[in-house]
Design a protein around this motif. Structure first.
Motif, PDB file in Angstrom:
ATOM      1  N   ARG A 206      -8.736  -6.701   6.437  1.00 26.73           N
ATOM      2  CA  ARG A 206      -7.407  -7.278   6.214  1.00 26.73           C
ATOM      3  C   ARG A 206      -6.913  -7.037   4.789  1.00 26.73           C
ATOM      4  NH1 ARG A 206      -6.249 -12.481   9.847  1.00 26.73           N
ATOM      5  NH2 ARG A 206      -4.430 -11.182  10.217  1.00 26.73           N
ATOM      6  N   PHE A 207      -7.239  -5.852   4.268  1.00 27.14           N
ATOM      7  CA  PHE A 207      -6.691  -5.466   2.967  1.00 27.14           C
ATOM      8  C   PHE A 207      -5.379  -4.728   3.217  1.00 27.14           C
ATOM      9  CE2 PHE A 207      -5.961  -3.028  -0.830  1.00 27.14           C
ATOM     10  CZ  PHE A 207      -6.371  -3.889  -1.852  1.00 27.14           C
ATOM     11  N   PRO A 208      -4.284  -5.139   2.565  1.00 21.99           N
ATOM     12  CA  PRO A 208      -2.971  -4.556   2.863  1.00 21.99           C
ATOM     13  C   PRO A 208      -2.790  -3.163   2.266  1.00 21.99           C
ATOM     14  CG  PRO A 208      -2.772  -6.126   1.069  1.00 21.99           C
ATOM     15  CD  PRO A 208      -4.207  -6.200   1.541  1.00 21.99           C
ATOM     16  N   ILE A 209      -2.061  -2.338   2.985  1.00 24.31           N
ATOM     17  CA  ILE A 209      -1.654  -1.027   2.461  1.00 24.31           C
ATOM     18  C   ILE A 209      -0.132  -1.038   2.330  1.00 24.31           C
ATOM     19  CG2 ILE A 209      -1.724   1.476   2.787  1.00 24.31           C
ATOM     20  CD1 ILE A 209      -4.211   1.033   4.554  1.00 24.31           C
ATOM     21  N   LEU A 210       0.562  -0.959   3.441  1.00 21.65           N
ATOM     22  CA  LEU A 210       2.018  -1.140   3.468  1.00 21.65           C
ATOM     23  C   LEU A 210       2.358  -2.046   4.651  1.00 21.65           C
ATOM     24  CD1 LEU A 210       3.350   2.459   2.696  1.00 21.65           C
ATOM     25  CD2 LEU A 210       3.472   0.468   1.193  1.00 21.65           C
ATOM     26  N   PRO A 211       2.016  -3.315   4.561  1.00 22.42           N
ATOM     27  CA  PRO A 211       2.265  -4.212   5.691  1.00 22.42           C
ATOM     28  C   PRO A 211       3.743  -4.550   5.828  1.00 22.42           C
ATOM     29  CG  PRO A 211       1.508  -5.469   3.818  1.00 22.42           C
ATOM     30  CD  PRO A 211       1.447  -4.017   3.405  1.00 22.42           C
ATOM     31  N   ASP A 235       0.873   7.252   1.777  1.00 14.79           N
ATOM     32  CA  ASP A 235       1.067   5.803   1.835  1.00 14.79           C
ATOM     33  C   ASP A 235       0.129   5.059   0.893  1.00 14.79           C
ATOM     34  OD1 ASP A 235       3.180   5.762   3.649  1.00 14.79           O
ATOM     35  OD2 ASP A 235       1.825   5.936   5.367  1.00 14.79           O
ATOM     36  N   PHE A 236      -1.031   5.616   0.623  1.00 16.83           N
ATOM     37  CA  PHE A 236      -1.934   4.979  -0.339  1.00 16.83           C
ATOM     38  C   PHE A 236      -1.366   5.101  -1.756  1.00 16.83           C
ATOM     39  CE2 PHE A 236      -4.564   6.227   3.273  1.00 16.83           C
ATOM     40  CZ  PHE A 236      -5.187   5.026   3.567  1.00 16.83           C
TER      41      PHE A 236
END
Length: 288
Positions: A206-211, A235-236
Motif C-alpha cells: 500500500r505504498f502510493p505511486i500515483l493514486p 510514472d515513478f
C-alpha cells in the motif's frame, strides 16, 4: 492434421523469435556516459526503482506510447550476499549464476521474461533513480520479496499493445481485439511487464505511486489504487511519493561551479543534438 499443426507451431515460434530479436536490437551508446555511474552505484539502495532510457527498438515503441524518454524500469535488489542465510538468498541464487557480490536489478525483458541482471550492464546508459520516500525497512523487504517471487514469468507483450490502445488517440491494433488491461485473474499473473510488476509490488504494501485522491462524503481524504497495468516507467518519475536522484557526469558539488564548466563558445547543436551550428551559420540562415 497433427503434422500440419506441428509445422504451424514451429513457424509461429520462429516468427515470434525473429520479431523479438528485431525489437531487441540496440543502438550504440553515446561516446560519453550521460550519468556518473560510480556515484550512482555508491548511492543506490535496495528497493530503489531504476529508470532507463533504452536503446532498443522496443524502447522506441514504448517512447512513442508513453511520450517519455524513460522506457524501462527495474527494481534494485542489491547483492544476493546481503541476504545470505535467508530463504531469499537461496531464491535469488536459483535465478542468478554469477557472483553473489554483484549488485542486481530485477526486470522484465522482452524475450527473457522476469530475470535478474547486474546493474553494471547499464553503465553508460542514461539512468535515473526513484526512491520511495519514507518506506519502512520491513516494507522494502516485502516489495523485494514480491518481485523476486515473480522471477521466471514471461514478458507480456500483449499488455504493451493494449496499453498503446488505451493511451494513444489512434489504435495500433484492431479494436476488435479484446483488451487485457482490465482482466482480473485469480492468483498470480503468469505474464507481466517491468513497470506493472514493480507497481504491483509497491501496491502490495500500500505504498502510493500515483493514486486517485478524492474527498469522501464525510469530508475525509481517501485514496484509491490505480490498476498496476496502467503504470509506465515514467510514472515513478512523476510520482510525488518517490524522490528522484540524478547523477550528472559533471557533478555540481560547489556553489557557482557551473561557471567553470568547459563550454564551447559560439557553437550550438541542432535539435538532433549531433550537428554543430556556429554563430556565423545561424546568421547566414536567418538572413535567407
Amino acid at each position: 492434421m497433427k503434422r500440419s499443426e506441428h509445422f504451424r507451431g514451429i513457424v509461429i515460434k520462429r516468427l515470434k523469435q525473429a520479431i523479438t530479436n528485431w525489437l531487441n536490437h540496440e543502438h550504440p551508446r553515446s561516446e560519453l556516459p550521460p550519468v556518473n555511474f560510480s556515484q550512482l552505484l555508491a548511492d543506490i539502495r535496495p528497493g530503489d526503482v531504476v529508470l532507463v532510457e533504452g536503446r532498443t527498438r522496443i524502447s522506441e515503441v514504448i517512447r512513442v506510447i508513453t511520450q517519455s524518454r524513460w522506457t524501462h524500469s527495474a527494481l534494485f535488489i542489491g547483492a544476493p550476499a546481503t541476504y545470505y542465510g535467508t530463504p531469499l538468498y537461496e531464491q535469488l541464487m536459483r535465478y542468478w549464476s554469477g557472483s553473489p557480490q554483484a549488485p542486481l536489478v530485477l526486470e522484465g525483458l522482452l524475450g527473457q521474461g522476469t530475470v535478474l541482471n547486474p546493474l553494471e550492464q547499464y553503465a553508460g546508459d542514461n539512468l535515473r533513480i526513484c526512491r520511495p520516500k519514507g518506506i519502512t525497512k520491513d516494507d522494502t523487504q516485502r516489495v523485494i520479496q514480491y518481485a523476486v517471487d515473480a522471477l521466471g514469468t514471461e514478458y507480456d507483450f500483449r499488455q504493451l499493445l493494449d496499453l498503446a490502445r488505451f493511451l494513444l488517440p489512434w489504435a495500433l491494433v484492431p479494436r476488435r481485439w479484446r483488451s487485457t488491461l482490465f482482466e482480473v485473474h485469480a492468483g498470480k499473473h503468469t505474464k507481466t511487464v517491468c513497470s506493472t510488476l514493480i507497481a504491483s509490488a509497491f501496491s502490495a504494501v500500500r505504498f502510493p505511486i500515483l493514486p486517485h485522491i478524492f474527498k469522501a462524503n464525510d469530508g475525509s481524504i481517501r485514496l484509491k489504487a490505480r490498476n498496476p497495468k496502467l503504470y509506465t516507467p515514467a510514472d515513478f518519475d512523476y510520482s510525488p511519493y518517490f524522490e528522484v536522484l540524478k547523477f550528472p557526469p559533471l557533478p555540481m558539488t560547489q556553489v557557482g561551479l557551473y561557471s567553470e564548466l568547459p563550454w564551447e563558445d559560439g557553437v550550438v547543436l541542432d535539435p538532433d543534438n549531433t550537428t554543430p551550428r556556429t554563430d556565423e551559420r545561424e546568421k547566414s540562415e536567418d538572413s535567407t
